[in-house]
Scaffold this motif. Structure first.
Motif, PDB file in Angstrom:
ATOM      1  N   LEU A   1       0.780  -0.901   0.190  1.00  0.00           N
ATOM      2  CA  LEU A   1      -0.074   0.194  -0.196  1.00  0.00           C
ATOM      3  C   LEU A   1       0.765   1.653  -0.961  1.00  0.00           C
ATOM      4  O   LEU A   1       2.018   1.260   0.499  1.00  0.00           O
ATOM      5  N   ALA A   2       0.196   1.839  -0.383  1.00  0.00           N
ATOM      6  CA  ALA A   2       1.133   3.817  -0.571  1.00  0.00           C
ATOM      7  C   ALA A   2       0.536   4.433   0.313  1.00  0.00           C
ATOM      8  O   ALA A   2      -0.754   5.065   0.892  1.00  0.00           O
ATOM      9  N   HIS A   3       1.934   5.401   1.471  1.00  0.00           N
ATOM     10  CA  HIS A   3       1.244   5.736   2.553  1.00  0.00           C
ATOM     11  C   HIS A   3       1.340   7.099   1.638  1.00  0.00           C
ATOM     12  O   HIS A   3       2.647   7.392   1.316  1.00  0.00           O
ATOM     13  N   ILE A   4       0.386   7.945   2.404  1.00  0.00           N
ATOM     14  CA  ILE A   4       0.728   9.415   1.507  1.00  0.00           C
ATOM     15  C   ILE A   4       0.064  10.578   2.356  1.00  0.00           C
ATOM     16  O   ILE A   4      -0.771  10.262   2.902  1.00  0.00           O
ATOM     17  N   ALA A   5       0.631  11.716   2.850  1.00  0.00           N
ATOM     18  CA  ALA A   5       0.428  13.443   3.077  1.00  0.00           C
ATOM     19  C   ALA A   5       0.408  14.036   2.752  1.00  0.00           C
ATOM     20  O   ALA A   5       1.586  13.764   1.851  1.00  0.00           O
TER      21      ALA A   5
ATOM     22  N   TYR B   1      -4.046  12.450   5.060  1.00  0.00           N
ATOM     23  CA  TYR B   1      -2.900  11.114   5.385  1.00  0.00           C
ATOM     24  C   TYR B   1      -4.307   9.949   4.598  1.00  0.00           C
ATOM     25  O   TYR B   1      -4.938  11.052   5.364  1.00  0.00           O
ATOM     26  N   PHE B   2      -3.554   9.573   3.405  1.00  0.00           N
ATOM     27  CA  PHE B   2      -4.008   8.223   3.373  1.00  0.00           C
ATOM     28  C   PHE B   2      -3.854   7.120   2.811  1.00  0.00           C
ATOM     29  O   PHE B   2      -2.560   7.569   2.582  1.00  0.00           O
ATOM     30  N   VAL B   3      -3.950   6.293   2.908  1.00  0.00           N
ATOM     31  CA  VAL B   3      -2.937   5.234   2.736  1.00  0.00           C
ATOM     32  C   VAL B   3      -3.956   4.615   1.242  1.00  0.00           C
ATOM     33  O   VAL B   3      -4.900   3.721   2.160  1.00  0.00           O
ATOM     34  N   SER B   4      -3.626   3.660   0.623  1.00  0.00           N
ATOM     35  CA  SER B   4      -4.113   3.449  -0.980  1.00  0.00           C
ATOM     36  C   SER B   4      -3.793   2.286  -1.546  1.00  0.00           C
ATOM     37  O   SER B   4      -2.624   2.469  -0.994  1.00  0.00           O
ATOM     38  N   ASP B   5      -3.969   1.713  -2.500  1.00  0.00           N
ATOM     39  CA  ASP B   5      -3.342   0.713  -3.187  1.00  0.00           C
ATOM     40  C   ASP B   5      -2.606   2.062  -4.264  1.00  0.00           C
ATOM     41  O   ASP B   5      -3.071   2.203  -4.632  1.00  0.00           O
ATOM     42  N   LYS B   6      -1.996   1.019  -5.443  1.00  0.00           N
ATOM     43  CA  LYS B   6      -1.036   1.734  -6.162  1.00  0.00           C
ATOM     44  C   LYS B   6      -2.384   1.862  -7.428  1.00  0.00           C
ATOM     45  O   LYS B   6      -1.492   3.166  -8.165  1.00  0.00           O
ATOM     46  N   HIS B   7      -3.585   2.207  -7.473  1.00  0.00           N
ATOM     47  CA  HIS B   7      -4.417   1.998  -8.824  1.00  0.00           C
ATOM     48  C   HIS B   7      -4.692   2.510  -8.385  1.00  0.00           C
ATOM     49  O   HIS B   7      -5.665   3.807  -9.395  1.00  0.00           O
TER      50      HIS B   7
ATOM     51  N   ILE C   1      -4.814  28.154   3.283  1.00  0.00           N
ATOM     52  CA  ILE C   1      -5.345  26.773   2.011  1.00  0.00           C
ATOM     53  C   ILE C   1      -5.376  27.041   0.482  1.00  0.00           C
ATOM     54  O   ILE C   1      -4.504  26.563  -0.349  1.00  0.00           O
ATOM     55  N   TYR C   2      -6.361  28.250   0.273  1.00  0.00           N
ATOM     56  CA  TYR C   2      -6.132  28.577  -1.065  1.00  0.00           C
ATOM     57  C   TYR C   2      -4.608  29.343  -1.821  1.00  0.00           C
ATOM     58  O   TYR C   2      -4.330  30.118  -1.380  1.00  0.00           O
ATOM     59  N   ASP C   3      -4.459  28.133  -3.060  1.00  0.00           N
ATOM     60  CA  ASP C   3      -3.450  29.147  -3.803  1.00  0.00           C
ATOM     61  C   ASP C   3      -1.761  29.019  -3.057  1.00  0.00           C
ATOM     62  O   ASP C   3      -0.991  29.446  -3.060  1.00  0.00           O
ATOM     63  N   LYS C   4      -1.911  27.966  -2.032  1.00  0.00           N
ATOM     64  CA  LYS C   4      -0.514  27.287  -1.344  1.00  0.00           C
ATOM     65  C   LYS C   4      -0.169  26.521  -1.589  1.00  0.00           C
ATOM     66  O   LYS C   4      -0.248  25.928  -2.346  1.00  0.00           O
ATOM     67  N   CYS C   5       1.377  26.646  -1.712  1.00  0.00           N
ATOM     68  CA  CYS C   5       2.609  25.735  -1.643  1.00  0.00           C
ATOM     69  C   CYS C   5       2.213  24.498  -0.827  1.00  0.00           C
ATOM     70  O   CYS C   5       2.710  24.653   0.207  1.00  0.00           O
ATOM     71  N   PRO C   6       2.132  23.210  -1.124  1.00  0.00           N
ATOM     72  CA  PRO C   6       2.078  22.817   0.074  1.00  0.00           C
ATOM     73  C   PRO C   6       3.398  21.579   0.070  1.00  0.00           C
ATOM     74  O   PRO C   6       4.019  21.655  -0.587  1.00  0.00           O
ATOM     75  N   ALA C   7       3.480  20.868   1.499  1.00  0.00           N
ATOM     76  CA  ALA C   7       4.159  19.701   1.287  1.00  0.00           C
ATOM     77  C   ALA C   7       3.573  18.202   1.055  1.00  0.00           C
ATOM     78  O   ALA C   7       2.687  18.349   1.738  1.00  0.00           O
ATOM     79  N   VAL C   8       4.160  17.578   0.632  1.00  0.00           N
ATOM     80  CA  VAL C   8       3.914  16.213   0.578  1.00  0.00           C
ATOM     81  C   VAL C   8       4.611  15.175   0.779  1.00  0.00           C
ATOM     82  O   VAL C   8       6.178  15.373  -0.076  1.00  0.00           O
ATOM     83  N   ALA C   9       4.257  14.173   1.308  1.00  0.00           N
ATOM     84  CA  ALA C   9       5.195  13.027   1.397  1.00  0.00           C
ATOM     85  C   ALA C   9       4.537  11.988   1.001  1.00  0.00           C
ATOM     86  O   ALA C   9       3.699  11.862   1.682  1.00  0.00           O
ATOM     87  N   ALA C  10       5.709  10.985   0.052  1.00  0.00           N
ATOM     88  CA  ALA C  10       4.803   9.471  -0.151  1.00  0.00           C
ATOM     89  C   ALA C  10       5.669   8.693  -0.160  1.00  0.00           C
ATOM     90  O   ALA C  10       7.204   8.548  -0.324  1.00  0.00           O
ATOM     91  N   VAL C  11       5.278   7.257   0.581  1.00  0.00           N
ATOM     92  CA  VAL C  11       5.671   5.445   0.830  1.00  0.00           C
ATOM     93  C   VAL C  11       5.522   4.655   0.433  1.00  0.00           C
ATOM     94  O   VAL C  11       4.221   5.021  -0.257  1.00  0.00           O
ATOM     95  N   GLY C  12       6.197   3.493  -0.418  1.00  0.00           N
ATOM     96  CA  GLY C  12       5.322   3.018  -1.364  1.00  0.00           C
ATOM     97  C   GLY C  12       5.273   2.823  -2.855  1.00  0.00           C
ATOM     98  O   GLY C  12       6.091   3.625  -3.257  1.00  0.00           O
ATOM     99  N   PRO C  13       4.581   2.356  -3.155  1.00  0.00           N
ATOM    100  CA  PRO C  13       4.379   1.892  -4.862  1.00  0.00           C
ATOM    101  C   PRO C  13       3.460   3.621  -5.409  1.00  0.00           C
ATOM    102  O   PRO C  13       2.336   2.958  -5.040  1.00  0.00           O
ATOM    103  N   ILE C  14       4.047   4.522  -5.253  1.00  0.00           N
ATOM    104  CA  ILE C  14       3.379   5.565  -5.222  1.00  0.00           C
ATOM    105  C   ILE C  14       4.462   6.028  -7.033  1.00  0.00           C
ATOM    106  O   ILE C  14       3.890   7.543  -7.277  1.00  0.00           O
TER     107      ILE C  14
END
Length: 385
Positions: free
Chosen positions: A189-193, A262-268, A354-367
């Motif tokens: 599973l992919a872990h993404i925030a 933060y969410f956990v999803s399969d690679k599809h 939130i609106y029109d702000k640069c986000p920080a993203v972290a992802a682990v797994g089959p991403i």
């Protein structure tokens, strides 16, 4: 090291004292706070305060114990690597606050654990364990006057002066919109925030942001309700089978915070889930309704009460409030602040952060399917005419 013995109580004597009282002595560290706490019977309060003061002020810091604990910390670092949620959120902090102290994990890098010396620990204690930075809190069967007397007796000698007036001042932690990816197609599973910078813990904007997070809500495969859940994002996740779980989070610090999902999803389904996650944020900024806010207010109030389900969390709550706000904010005041939030306020505050702000993203797994950063950045606003 705190429980490996003090100058007055060797480790065995300290353990015997705690066990003879039927007490529980422990500690924890977060990014901004360190807590030592003890659960005991009301009649043993004087002894509990004495032992806590001894642990905090007179830790022996034996060289042999330091070497032993060094291996324990290295094992803990290995264990944390197996908790992918922890790994993902630590990576999120590392990229969002890169180059600042908040970018470090609580345990720190393994190189620090290997090279830390006794003098490093002594210097840290001497510079941080000072009276203005400490709070003694108690909850349950406690008499306030008795606790004040015990504090004067056992903590009266804690220094409030700094060597050479070198008062440690926290440097502002700069937020950087950026991403960090750890692709491993061998994981199931992919872990993404994804997160943006929110308000500091004492800002008046915190309560509307908490209400906004309650509107987004959370979801897990084990939840009943399916497509009848109150959160719109949860309903879509169920109907389209987009993720195993998600949660909106707000990690608040002294002068900044991370407001994210933060969410956990399969690679599809990563692309679709990320699209709907950012769409939920855009809805907060543009189309929040009275019913959304009313539901979130009730959810948030219930959550605040549910967190105080015993003397230990209440005591922890008192300590953090004193350090953050200078006083304990009662539940009635929290409820009044939550009730004062309107849909217009949620839209305005979410637009601000939130609106029109640069986000920080972290992802682990089959991403492999995670969108390019520029595409995620362009989904932080809508072209509406």
């Amino acid at each position: 090291m705190a429980f490996k013995g003090t100058k007055k109580h060797p480790q065995t004597a300290l353990e015997q004292q705690v066990e003879s009282m039927g007490a529980h002595l422990s500690a924890y560290t977060s990014r901004e706070h360190t807590a030592y706490y003890m659960k005991t019977l009301s009649k043993d309060l004087p002894k509990a305060v004495e032992l806590l003061s001894d642990v905090v002020q007179s830790c022996s810091l034996n060289e042999a114990d330091i070497e032993q604990q060094r291996n324990v910390v290295l094992r803990e670092l290995e264990e944390v690597e197996g908790n992918l949620q922890e790994v993902c959120l630590d990576l999120l902090h590392a990229t969002a606050y890169q180059g600042t102290p908040l970018g470090q994990s609580v345990l720190g890098p393994s190189s620090t654990a290997r090279n830390l010396t006794r003098q490093d620990l002594v210097d840290y204690i001497n510079s941080h364990y000072k009276a203005p930075r400490m709070v003694l809190a108690a909850a349950g069967g406690v008499n306030h006057e008795e606790l004040v007397g015990l504090a004067k007796s056992h903590f009266g000698g804690v220094s409030f002066e700094y060597e050479g007036d070198a008062v440690p001042v926290l440097s502002p932690c700069r937020f950087t919109g950026s991403e960090i990816r750890m692709r491993d197609d061998g994981l199931p599973l992919a872990h993404i925030a994804i997160a943006v910078e929110g308000a500091g813990v004492s800002s008046p904007d915190v309560v509307p942001l908490m209400v906004a997070n309650a509107i987004v809500g959370s979801y897990d495969l084990t939840y009943g309700g399916g497509k009848h859940l109150s959160s719109r994002l949860a309903r879509l996740a169920v109907e389209e089978n987009l993720c195993h779980s998600f949660q909106a989070f707000h990690s608040a610090y002294n002068d900044t915070s991370l407001l994210g999902i933060y969410f956990v999803s399969d690679k599809h389904h990563i692309d679709d889930m990320m699209h709907l996650t950012q769409n939920a944020w855009m809805n907060l900024c543009t189309t929040v309704t009275e019913s959304d806010v009313a539901r979130a207010q009730n959810t948030l109030k219930a959550s605040l009460i549910g967190q105080l389900n015993g003397t230990t969390p209440i005591c922890d709550d008192i300590g953090r409030h004193i350090l953050n706000y200078g006083r304990r904010i009662p539940l009635a005041e929290w409820n009044a602040r939550i009730d004062a939030v309107t849909p217009r306020m949620v839209r305005d505050i979410c637009t601000k952060y939130i609106y029109d702000k640069c986000p920080a993203v972290a992802a682990v797994g089959p991403i492999e399917q995670l969108p390019d950063y520029n595409r995620m950045r362009s989904a932080m606003y809508w072209l509406r005419f």
